[in-house]
Each structure stands twice: as structure tokens, then as C-alpha cells.
Design a protein around this motif. Structure first.
Motif, PDB file in Angstrom:
ATOM      1  N   THR A 122     -27.217 -14.516  90.310  1.00  0.00           N
ATOM      2  CA  THR A 122     -27.351 -13.124  90.732  1.00  0.00           C
ATOM      3  C   THR A 122     -26.177 -12.733  91.608  1.00  0.00           C
ATOM      4  OG1 THR A 122     -29.744 -13.200  90.604  1.00  0.00           O
ATOM      5  CG2 THR A 122     -28.800 -11.508  92.037  1.00  0.00           C
ATOM      6  N   MET A 123     -25.558 -11.607  91.287  1.00  0.00           N
ATOM      7  CA  MET A 123     -24.486 -11.049  92.104  1.00  0.00           C
ATOM      8  C   MET A 123     -25.055  -9.869  92.871  1.00  0.00           C
ATOM      9  SD  MET A 123     -21.849 -12.906  91.521  1.00  0.00           S
ATOM     10  CE  MET A 123     -20.474 -11.936  92.116  1.00  0.00           C
ATOM     11  N   THR A 124     -24.891  -9.878  94.197  1.00  0.00           N
ATOM     12  CA  THR A 124     -25.396  -8.796  95.040  1.00  0.00           C
ATOM     13  C   THR A 124     -24.220  -8.113  95.722  1.00  0.00           C
ATOM     14  OG1 THR A 124     -27.448 -10.003  95.422  1.00  0.00           O
ATOM     15  CG2 THR A 124     -26.926  -8.210  96.956  1.00  0.00           C
ATOM     16  N   TYR A 125     -24.089  -6.803  95.499  1.00  0.00           N
ATOM     17  CA  TYR A 125     -23.037  -6.016  96.140  1.00  0.00           C
ATOM     18  C   TYR A 125     -23.399  -5.777  97.605  1.00  0.00           C
ATOM     19  CZ  TYR A 125     -21.212  -5.091  91.490  1.00  0.00           C
ATOM     20  OH  TYR A 125     -20.689  -5.225  90.232  1.00  0.00           O
ATOM     21  N   LEU A 148     -27.233  -3.614  95.748  1.00  0.00           N
ATOM     22  CA  LEU A 148     -27.477  -3.625  94.301  1.00  0.00           C
ATOM     23  C   LEU A 148     -27.208  -5.035  93.787  1.00  0.00           C
ATOM     24  CD1 LEU A 148     -28.171  -1.699  91.890  1.00  0.00           C
ATOM     25  CD2 LEU A 148     -25.721  -1.767  91.385  1.00  0.00           C
ATOM     26  N   ALA A 149     -28.152  -5.600  93.020  1.00  0.00           N
ATOM     27  CA  ALA A 149     -28.022  -6.967  92.519  1.00  0.00           C
ATOM     28  C   ALA A 149     -28.132  -6.982  91.006  1.00  0.00           C
ATOM     29  CB  ALA A 149     -29.095  -7.860  93.139  1.00  0.00           C
ATOM     30  N   LEU A 150     -27.278  -7.773  90.351  1.00  0.00           N
ATOM     31  CA  LEU A 150     -27.243  -7.897  88.897  1.00  0.00           C
ATOM     32  C   LEU A 150     -27.408  -9.351  88.493  1.00  0.00           C
ATOM     33  CD1 LEU A 150     -24.012  -5.787  88.218  1.00  0.00           C
ATOM     34  CD2 LEU A 150     -26.382  -4.958  88.268  1.00  0.00           C
ATOM     35  N   THR A 151     -28.173  -9.575  87.425  1.00  0.00           N
ATOM     36  CA  THR A 151     -28.331 -10.910  86.863  1.00  0.00           C
ATOM     37  C   THR A 151     -28.265 -10.803  85.348  1.00  0.00           C
ATOM     38  OG1 THR A 151     -29.831 -11.478  88.668  1.00  0.00           O
ATOM     39  CG2 THR A 151     -29.809 -12.972  86.785  1.00  0.00           C
ATOM     40  N   VAL A 152     -27.577 -11.744  84.708  1.00  0.00           N
ATOM     41  CA  VAL A 152     -27.547 -11.847  83.244  1.00  0.00           C
ATOM     42  C   VAL A 152     -28.082 -13.231  82.886  1.00  0.00           C
ATOM     43  CG1 VAL A 152     -26.074 -11.941  81.196  1.00  0.00           C
ATOM     44  CG2 VAL A 152     -25.627 -10.239  82.968  1.00  0.00           C
ATOM     45  N   GLY A 208     -31.447  -2.890  95.735  1.00  0.00           N
ATOM     46  CA  GLY A 208     -31.607  -3.120  97.160  1.00  0.00           C
ATOM     47  C   GLY A 208     -30.858  -2.101  97.992  1.00  0.00           C
ATOM     48  N   THR A 209     -30.405  -1.009  97.345  1.00  0.00           N
ATOM     49  CA  THR A 209     -29.705   0.053  98.073  1.00  0.00           C
ATOM     50  C   THR A 209     -30.726   1.006  98.689  1.00  0.00           C
ATOM     51  OG1 THR A 209     -29.554   1.714  96.297  1.00  0.00           O
ATOM     52  CG2 THR A 209     -27.901  -0.056  96.294  1.00  0.00           C
ATOM     53  N   SER A 210     -30.233   2.025  99.361  1.00  0.00           N
ATOM     54  CA  SER A 210     -31.113   3.026  99.966  1.00  0.00           C
ATOM     55  C   SER A 210     -31.293   4.245  99.073  1.00  0.00           C
ATOM     56  CB  SER A 210     -30.554   3.457 101.333  1.00  0.00           C
ATOM     57  OG  SER A 210     -29.274   4.051 101.162  1.00  0.00           O
ATOM     58  N   ARG A 243     -32.994   0.399  76.530  1.00  0.00           N
ATOM     59  CA  ARG A 243     -32.598   0.276  77.929  1.00  0.00           C
ATOM     60  C   ARG A 243     -33.296   1.364  78.726  1.00  0.00           C
ATOM     61  NH1 ARG A 243     -26.646   0.357  78.449  1.00  0.00           N
ATOM     62  NH2 ARG A 243     -27.134   0.160  80.617  1.00  0.00           N
ATOM     63  N   PRO A 244     -33.535   1.139  80.005  1.00  0.00           N
ATOM     64  CA  PRO A 244     -34.216   2.147  80.812  1.00  0.00           C
ATOM     65  C   PRO A 244     -33.346   3.389  80.979  1.00  0.00           C
ATOM     66  CG  PRO A 244     -33.449   0.346  82.190  1.00  0.00           C
ATOM     67  CD  PRO A 244     -33.186  -0.048  80.769  1.00  0.00           C
ATOM     68  N   ASP A 245     -33.996   4.545  80.995  1.00  0.00           N
ATOM     69  CA  ASP A 245     -33.255   5.781  81.216  1.00  0.00           C
ATOM     70  C   ASP A 245     -33.746   6.529  82.449  1.00  0.00           C
ATOM     71  OD1 ASP A 245     -35.654   6.693  80.252  1.00  0.00           O
ATOM     72  OD2 ASP A 245     -34.821   7.721  78.522  1.00  0.00           O
ATOM     73  N   ALA A 246     -34.666   5.937  83.190  1.00  0.00           N
ATOM     74  CA  ALA A 246     -35.152   6.510  84.445  1.00  0.00           C
ATOM     75  C   ALA A 246     -34.521   5.774  85.614  1.00  0.00           C
ATOM     76  CB  ALA A 246     -36.673   6.401  84.518  1.00  0.00           C
ATOM     77  N   ALA A 247     -34.308   6.481  86.704  1.00  0.00           N
ATOM     78  CA  ALA A 247     -33.710   5.887  87.894  1.00  0.00           C
ATOM     79  C   ALA A 247     -34.553   4.711  88.403  1.00  0.00           C
ATOM     80  CB  ALA A 247     -33.565   6.931  88.995  1.00  0.00           C
ATOM     81  N   ILE A 248     -33.852   3.718  88.933  1.00  0.00           N
ATOM     82  CA  ILE A 248     -34.503   2.568  89.565  1.00  0.00           C
ATOM     83  C   ILE A 248     -34.539   2.861  91.059  1.00  0.00           C
ATOM     84  CG2 ILE A 248     -34.402   0.079  89.948  1.00  0.00           C
ATOM     85  CD1 ILE A 248     -32.652  -0.064  87.363  1.00  0.00           C
ATOM     86  N   LEU A 249     -35.736   3.014  91.601  1.00  0.00           N
ATOM     87  CA  LEU A 249     -35.879   3.362  93.017  1.00  0.00           C
ATOM     88  C   LEU A 249     -35.531   2.177  93.915  1.00  0.00           C
ATOM     89  CD1 LEU A 249     -39.190   5.422  92.881  1.00  0.00           C
ATOM     90  CD2 LEU A 249     -36.828   6.270  92.984  1.00  0.00           C
TER      91      LEU A 249
END
Length: 173
Positions: free
Chosen positions: A48-51, A55-59, A90-92, A123-129
Motif C-alpha cells: 500500500t502506498m499512502t500519500y 490517500l492510499a492505493l493498493t494493487v 484518508g484525506t479530509s 469501476r466506481p463512479d461515486a465519490a469516496i468519502l
């Protein structure tokens, strides 16, 4: 132990692997040179890469799959893989997953993204809260399942700075 990496790019965003604390360390002290290509950090599947903004991304590691009857993007390929992309916000601010783009290469050539809602879904098209995690499947036609590189671009952060691209590399399972 948390691992921290700093990627260079348009926005100069700091990226931490596996939920690092956000403090910088020298890349040479944490990376095996065999996992770095021309100064770009290349991650292992599942890392997992966390900015810096959270914001965190995993493949996930790609696995072989058979495209559905109506899949698009399969032309010229006999090997197909799918992998999960997971975004943890994990952003605001809400994160728009439509900003996230994937690309791939395999065996020294471009891989072809497969659009297959029958098997892979959409793929999702709604915002991720903030605080939410969303996972979806992505598919590609590849030349060599033993040699795959996936490039993920997360788009822009809440201040309109570009997130640095993150790369995952290795063989399919």
C-alpha cells in the motif's frame, strides 16, 4: 515497521508505503536497487502506498482470467489478467475515483485494458468519502504474465496538485 518512500513528480507529493508516518528517509537506505527503474519506485503486489494527505492505493497481484463474451479490448491477446485496485480515502475531502487511471506493460510492450462488466464489474463512479475504502477489478490483455508492470495515476489532490504515479511490478499468480 513502516516503510517510507518519496517519489518525485509534478506535485512532489510525499508517499509512504504501508501507512508510514510521513517523515522522509533516504530511498537508497530502504529500497533494493533491483526494484528501482531510473529513479522511479516500483512496489511489490499488495503493498500500500499512502500519500502525505492520507490517500492510499493498493494493487493486488494479478491473476489469470477468461474475458466474458462481450468484453472489449481483447483483440490480439491470448493472456488475460485481473487485479484489484483499492483506494482508501484518508484525506479530509471526498476523492473522485474517476480521476484514477491505470496503465500496464507486459513483456516489453503495452498491455491492453479489457473492459468487461460481465466478469469484472464496473469501476466506481461515486465519490469516496473520507474514511471509506473502495475496491474494484481491472483487467488487461498481456504479452507475458510473468512480466507485468502496472502504473497508477491518482489524478489531482484537493489543492489541484498532481499525485505522483505509483508502479507495481512482478509476475501474475
Amino acid at each position: 515497521m513502516a516503510l517510507l518512500l518519496t517519489l518525485t513528480g509534478c506535485g512532489g507529493s510525499e508517499v509512504a508505503a504501508d501507512g508510514g508516518t510521513g517523515s522522509k528517509v533516504d530511498q537508497a537506505s530502504v529500497l533494493d536497487p533491483s526494484t528501482s527503474n531510473d529513479g522511479l519506485d516500483v512496489m511489490a503486489w499488495g503493498q500500500t502506498m499512502t500519500y502525505a494527505d492520507g490517500l492510499a492505493l493498493t494493487v493486488s497481484q494479478p491473476t489469470g482470467y477468461t474475458p466474458g463474451e462481450w468484453a472489449a479490448g481483447t483483440e490480439g491477446h491470448t493472456n488475460f489478467v485481473t487485479f484489484d485496485v483499492t483506494v482508501m480515502n484518508g484525506t479530509s475531502q471526498p476523492y473522485d475515483p474517476l480521476l484514477l487511471m491505470t496503465g500496464a506493460t507486459s513483456g516489453g510492450v503495452a498491455a491492453s485494458e479489457v473492459f468487461d462488466s460481465e466478469v469484472l464489474g464496473t469501476r466506481p463512479d461515486a465519490a469516496i468519502l473520507p474514511g471509506q475504502t473502495v475496491t474494484w477489478k481491472v483487467g488487461y490483455g498481456v504479452a507475458d504474465p510473468a512480466d507485468i508492470t502496472v502504473d497508477v495515476s491518482a489524478g489531482l489532490d484537493e489543492n489541484f496538485n498532481s499525485y505522483d504515479d505509483v508502479f507495481w511490478q512482478g509476475p501474475a499468480a
